[in-house]
Write a protein that holds these residues in place. Structure first.
Motif, PDB file in Angstrom:
ATOM      1  N   ASN A  95      41.958  35.000  27.584  1.00 41.39           N
ATOM      2  CA  ASN A  95      41.015  36.111  27.694  1.00 41.39           C
ATOM      3  C   ASN A  95      39.692  35.776  26.997  1.00 41.39           C
ATOM      4  O   ASN A  95      39.685  35.302  25.868  1.00 41.39           O
ATOM      5  CB  ASN A  95      41.661  37.345  27.059  1.00 41.39           C
ATOM      6  CG  ASN A  95      40.782  38.559  27.162  1.00 41.39           C
ATOM      7  OD1 ASN A  95      39.910  38.632  28.017  1.00 41.39           O
ATOM      8  ND2 ASN A  95      41.005  39.525  26.287  1.00 41.39           N
ATOM      9  N   LYS A 112      34.862  41.681  32.503  1.00 39.91           N
ATOM     10  CA  LYS A 112      35.967  40.903  31.918  1.00 39.91           C
ATOM     11  C   LYS A 112      35.809  39.430  32.270  1.00 39.91           C
ATOM     12  O   LYS A 112      35.506  39.077  33.406  1.00 39.91           O
ATOM     13  CB  LYS A 112      37.300  41.408  32.457  1.00 39.91           C
ATOM     14  CG  LYS A 112      37.692  42.772  31.934  1.00 39.91           C
ATOM     15  CD  LYS A 112      39.069  43.167  32.442  1.00 39.91           C
ATOM     16  CE  LYS A 112      39.437  44.571  31.969  1.00 39.91           C
ATOM     17  NZ  LYS A 112      39.578  44.681  30.532  1.00 39.91           N
ATOM     18  N   GLY A 113      36.036  38.573  31.285  1.00 37.66           N
ATOM     19  CA  GLY A 113      35.929  37.134  31.512  1.00 37.66           C
ATOM     20  C   GLY A 113      37.172  36.391  31.084  1.00 37.66           C
ATOM     21  O   GLY A 113      38.018  36.922  30.355  1.00 37.66           O
ATOM     22  N   LEU A 114      37.303  35.165  31.577  1.00 34.36           N
ATOM     23  CA  LEU A 114      38.436  34.311  31.217  1.00 34.36           C
ATOM     24  C   LEU A 114      37.932  32.921  30.886  1.00 34.36           C
ATOM     25  O   LEU A 114      36.962  32.435  31.482  1.00 34.36           O
ATOM     26  CB  LEU A 114      39.423  34.196  32.386  1.00 34.36           C
ATOM     27  CG  LEU A 114      40.311  35.390  32.737  1.00 34.36           C
ATOM     28  CD1 LEU A 114      41.137  35.042  33.968  1.00 34.36           C
ATOM     29  CD2 LEU A 114      41.234  35.747  31.579  1.00 34.36           C
ATOM     30  N   TYR A 187      44.349  38.162  38.500  1.00 34.18           N
ATOM     31  CA  TYR A 187      43.021  38.116  37.863  1.00 34.18           C
ATOM     32  C   TYR A 187      42.020  39.002  38.606  1.00 34.18           C
ATOM     33  O   TYR A 187      40.824  38.718  38.635  1.00 34.18           O
ATOM     34  CB  TYR A 187      42.545  36.665  37.795  1.00 34.18           C
ATOM     35  CG  TYR A 187      43.454  35.804  36.950  1.00 34.18           C
ATOM     36  CD1 TYR A 187      43.741  36.146  35.633  1.00 34.18           C
ATOM     37  CD2 TYR A 187      44.065  34.671  37.473  1.00 34.18           C
ATOM     38  CE1 TYR A 187      44.598  35.389  34.853  1.00 34.18           C
ATOM     39  CE2 TYR A 187      44.927  33.897  36.692  1.00 34.18           C
ATOM     40  CZ  TYR A 187      45.194  34.270  35.394  1.00 34.18           C
ATOM     41  OH  TYR A 187      46.045  33.522  34.615  1.00 34.18           O
ATOM     42  N   THR A 190      38.879  40.249  36.827  1.00 32.44           N
ATOM     43  CA  THR A 190      38.015  39.247  36.204  1.00 32.44           C
ATOM     44  C   THR A 190      36.704  39.110  36.970  1.00 32.44           C
ATOM     45  O   THR A 190      36.696  39.020  38.193  1.00 32.44           O
ATOM     46  CB  THR A 190      38.736  37.885  36.176  1.00 32.44           C
ATOM     47  OG1 THR A 190      39.979  38.046  35.499  1.00 32.44           O
ATOM     48  CG2 THR A 190      37.897  36.849  35.465  1.00 32.44           C
ATOM     49  N   PHE A 193      34.408  33.260  34.903  1.00 33.12           N
ATOM     50  CA  PHE A 193      35.254  32.238  34.288  1.00 33.12           C
ATOM     51  C   PHE A 193      34.376  31.271  33.500  1.00 33.12           C
ATOM     52  O   PHE A 193      33.349  30.815  34.009  1.00 33.12           O
ATOM     53  CB  PHE A 193      36.019  31.452  35.361  1.00 33.12           C
ATOM     54  CG  PHE A 193      36.976  32.286  36.162  1.00 33.12           C
ATOM     55  CD1 PHE A 193      38.318  32.369  35.802  1.00 33.12           C
ATOM     56  CD2 PHE A 193      36.542  32.991  37.280  1.00 33.12           C
ATOM     57  CE1 PHE A 193      39.206  33.142  36.546  1.00 33.12           C
ATOM     58  CE2 PHE A 193      37.414  33.769  38.024  1.00 33.12           C
ATOM     59  CZ  PHE A 193      38.753  33.844  37.660  1.00 33.12           C
TER      60      PHE A 193
END
Length: 782
Positions: A95, A112-114, A187, A190, A193
């Motif tokens: 995360n 939201k990022g990964l 995901y 998301t 990335f």
């Protein structure tokens, strides 16, 4: 043939409308459920190498049971690639939070990022709009964004090579743009990335094997036996760290639906819910078909002469069966079209309810073939019994007027009515039990005070200016206390089985939740202190190396007197200064895990603020925002109240409860449609009998009772059959919860009362209408 069928349906408009309405609602409900099921069974199945992708997990004894979890240490992936020749790639995913993204004056703070390894997009195939996805994460400062985020930030998707600023001083170059990730992907929330290389470079010291912070996926080489690979991993963890844990693997294709383990053995998961809803769809459709059968056979006397004449003029049984089946297929075709219209109209609300974007695949030939098959099969099921029943009439008896449809004690029609209500009653009991279980968990003592407690994520200059922010919050009379923590009090963001203490047994691999706080934790959160004291850095500066543990942790560690004892977390040592009563940090349905809250030496990223009761919440928020704008001007004021965050824990179960209520209501409605039609038929057939009874002095009440009694008895029989089934089903459902209700007799009493009341209300209109009719009108022909 269809012309005759249409004429017959038109002739009996009332029953036709009831039949089409019931079938259309039943078919629409079944289609909606199957669209959701389709989304579930295709979850994360679009990837090219799906059959070779596996998720790495761990299992270890915890108390008397073996627990399984799918969080792994950061160092594991590279070791897998080095030590297992069957692994083609090992990919880590972690995360990346919801940090501030800036392009010019455009700022976004909720995306939201990964972090992911370079080979991530080889395993997870998402459609690419622009950029070279093979090398998209190879550079330390690359960022891959979705189409939606590109539009939000740049108002364009032609953005490869452009710069996105994260927080104050991080800059990333857009290397690829993806189409939005499908809603049936893990995901799907998301937006961007980042390269895992960036995180590795930022935290090079995070190499501990007992620090489980991310997910690890492996792509096995072609021809690898996955079961053998799983067996080969035995002892892999023990080779790198002192533990009794071992690894397990789960196929990515199964990971969404099969993830529930009991004592280390895979026993199911979300697939159980999918099966239940398939069953509900079948039941709703069956109830609609039963309506058709009942109403068709109820009209048998009206159509007996037609059957007799057709047989006399040479019609065979087969041609009559075809005739009746063509009527039912025509009717189900009309209902099918109406069902599609209902689905089209209900789909946006339904998608919102299931929290997933569902669409009707208009362009899919398979869908239309399935739809045609669905309509034909529904028509055949609904029309099969009436077709064989009506075509079996003897023409001589019918034409001599000797045909009388006798209602036996155990007639098929009664069995069908009972079957309908058995299904409806099981669903009513299920809905009540699910609702009570949710309420039971909501009423559980949380262990902290949620009132007027909010939290905000520390970003930008927040940490640097925290002392000033805290001082102004207290001096302006906004907050009664303030504390910094690792995570919101309602969330667990870290755990470990690597804690050490004096006397710890070698085979103890219990996983402890990890948190951290700086000052006034107990006071701000409203926790209950059992022993020792709260963090107080002003009086005791050494509290930064202190620790507060919950009573489950104290029990697990086994200290007679925990206060003053030392707990080690890697290279850091913490002295226990307090023991608090257990509070709910994770699921309110699960047992509370042991928790160690480290002092200010631990990682702090969240600030909790307890507003004073004498200040209005709106005013407190406005003043807090002004203070944060003053000390952290580059970031928008984002916050959440703890009670709202805690309520989110019930979102999933609330949705299940709402779906159960919706489908139970539809089932009851369709059943009542059939009951309404049958009562109308019965009242019509007994018009003359009612007339004679009234002439002889029967009251309206006695006539109404006569017409209602039979249906009420059928509903009571349905209750007696449904209750054991419902008890078994709900007992199985509740067994998956550690914290659960017991199924009391009141639930069955309420259900029986409700079912009988609904039946009485449904048939009362026709019964009373028949009872108050003038007997002269019905006896005039005699």
């Amino acid at each position: 043939m269809f012309k005759i069928a249409f004429r017959n349906l038109k002739k009996n408009r009332g029953f036709t409308v009831i039949n089409i309405t019931g079938l259309a609602i039943g078919m629409a409900a079944a289609i909606l459920i199957m669209l959701w099921v389709r989304s579930e069974v295709t979850f994360d199945r679009q990837h090219q190498f799906l059959d070779r992708i596996y998720v790495i997990g761990n299992k270890a004894a915890w108390g008397e049971k073996i627990q399984v979890w799918f969080w792994t240490p950061r160092v594991m992936a590279r070791a897998l690639e080095t030590e297992f020749p069957e692994v083609e790639h090992a990919v880590r995913v972690e995360n990346a939070g919801e940090d501030l993204l800036t392009v010019g004056e455009n700022k976004l703070n909720k995306e939201k990022g990964l972090y992911a390894d370079e080979q991530f997009f080889k395993l997870f195939n998402y459609d690419v709009i622009s950029g070279d996805i093979k090398t998209a994460l190879s550079n330390l400062n690359n960022i891959v964004i979705t189409e939606e985020l590109a539009i939000k930030l740049f108002k364009s998707t032609d953005v490869v090579g452009k710069i996105i600023k994260r927080n104050k001083d991080e800059q990333f170059t857009v290397s690829a743009v993806l189409t939005d990730i499908p809603s049936n992907s893990m995901y799907n929330k998301t937006s961007y990335f980042l390269s895992m290389k960036y995180l590795d470079a930022r935290y090079p010291s995070n190499v501990e094997w007992n620090n489980n912070t991310l997910q690890t996926f492996v792509l096995l080489k072609e021809g690898t036996n996955a079961d053998q690979f799983g067996r080969n991993m035995t002892g892999f963890l023990k080779k790198h760290t002192e533990t009794n844990a071992d690894n397990v693997i789960n196929a990515l294709s199964d990971f969404h639906l099969y993830r529930t383990y009991e004592n280390g053995v895979l026993v199911g998961g979300r697939i159980d819910t999918v099966r239940v809803f398939i069953l509900i769809a079948a039941f709703i459709l069956l109830i609609a078909c039963i309506n058709f059968m009942n109403l068709s056979t109820a009209q048998s006397e009206k159509r007996a002469k037609e059957v007799g004449i057709r047989k006399v003029v040479g019609a065979g049984k087969a041609s009559l069966i075809k005739q009746f089946l063509s009527e039912s297929i025509l009717l189900s075709s009309i209902a099918g079209v109406l069902a599609l219209i209902i689905v089209f109209l209900a789909l946006p609300s339904y998608s919102q309810l299931v929290d997933r974007t569902l669409t009707i695949p208009y362009s899919s030939l398979f869908f239309w073939m399935a739809m045609i098959l669905f309509i034909v099969v529904t028509g055949l099921i609904a029309g099969s019994y009436p077709a064989f029943f009506l075509s079996s009439f003897k023409p001589i008896r019918v034409l001599k007027g000797k045909f009388v449809f006798k209602v036996n004690k155990f007639s098929t029609r009664k069995v069908l009515v009972v079957s309908q209500f058995v299904i409806a009653i099981v669903l009513i009991v299920s809905t009540i039990v699910i609702r009570k279980q949710i309420q039971y968990a909501q009423d559980r003592e949380v262990g902290f005070n949620k009132e007027r407690l909010m939290f905000t994520i520390e970003q930008g200059d927040f940490q640097k200016n925290f002392k000033s922010i805290k001082q102004e919050l207290l001096e302006q009379g906004i907050a009664s206390s303030v504390t910094r923590t690792m995570s919101p009090i309602t969330q667990r963001r870290s755990n470990s089985n690597g804690f050490e203490w004096a006397g710890k047994l070698k085979d103890n691999t219990v996983i402890f939740n990890r948190s951290a706080a700086d000052d006034k934790l107990v006071e701000t959160m409203g926790l209950e202190l059992i022993k020792g004291r709260d963090f107080d850095l002003s009086k005791y500066p050494t509290d930064s190396a202190g620790a507060i543990i919950n009573e489950t942790a104290a029990k697990e560690i086994g200290f007679k007197d925990p206060i003053g004892q030392i707990i080690k977390d890697g290279s850091q040592s913490f002295q226990v200064i307090g023991v608090i009563k257990d509070f709910i940090q994770e699921s309110p349905y699960d047992p509370i895990a042991p928790l160690i809250i480290e002092g200010a030496k631990g990682m702090l990223a969240i600030t909790h603020i307890k507003f004073k009761p004498e200040i209005h919440t709106r005013e407190a928020l406005d003043k807090t925002e002004a203070i944060l704008k003053k000390y952290n001007p580059d970031y928008p004021f984002e916050y959440a109240f703890v009670d709202d965050d805690y309520a989110k824990k019930f979102d999933e179960s609330e949705k299940t409860g709402q779906l159960a209520s919706l489908f139970a209501s539809l089932t009851i409605f369709i059943s009542c449609l059939g009951l309404f039609g049958l009562s109308a038929f019965m009242a019509e057939n007994k018009t003359k009998e009612i007339g004679i009874r009234k002439v002889l002095g029967a009251s309206i009440f006695s006539v109404t009772s006569m017409l209602s009694k039979e249906f009420i008895i059928l509903v009571i029989i349905a209750c007696l059959i449904a209750f054991p089934i419902a008890y078994w089903a709900m007992n199985t459902y509740l067994s998956s919860y550690a914290y659960r209700i017991s199924i009391s007799w009141e639930i069955f009493a309420i259900t029986a009362f409700t079912s009988i009341l609904i039946a009485i209300l449904t048939i009362s209109y026709q019964s009373i209408k028949a009872a108050i009719a003038n007997p002269i009108n019905s006896l005039r022909d005699e």
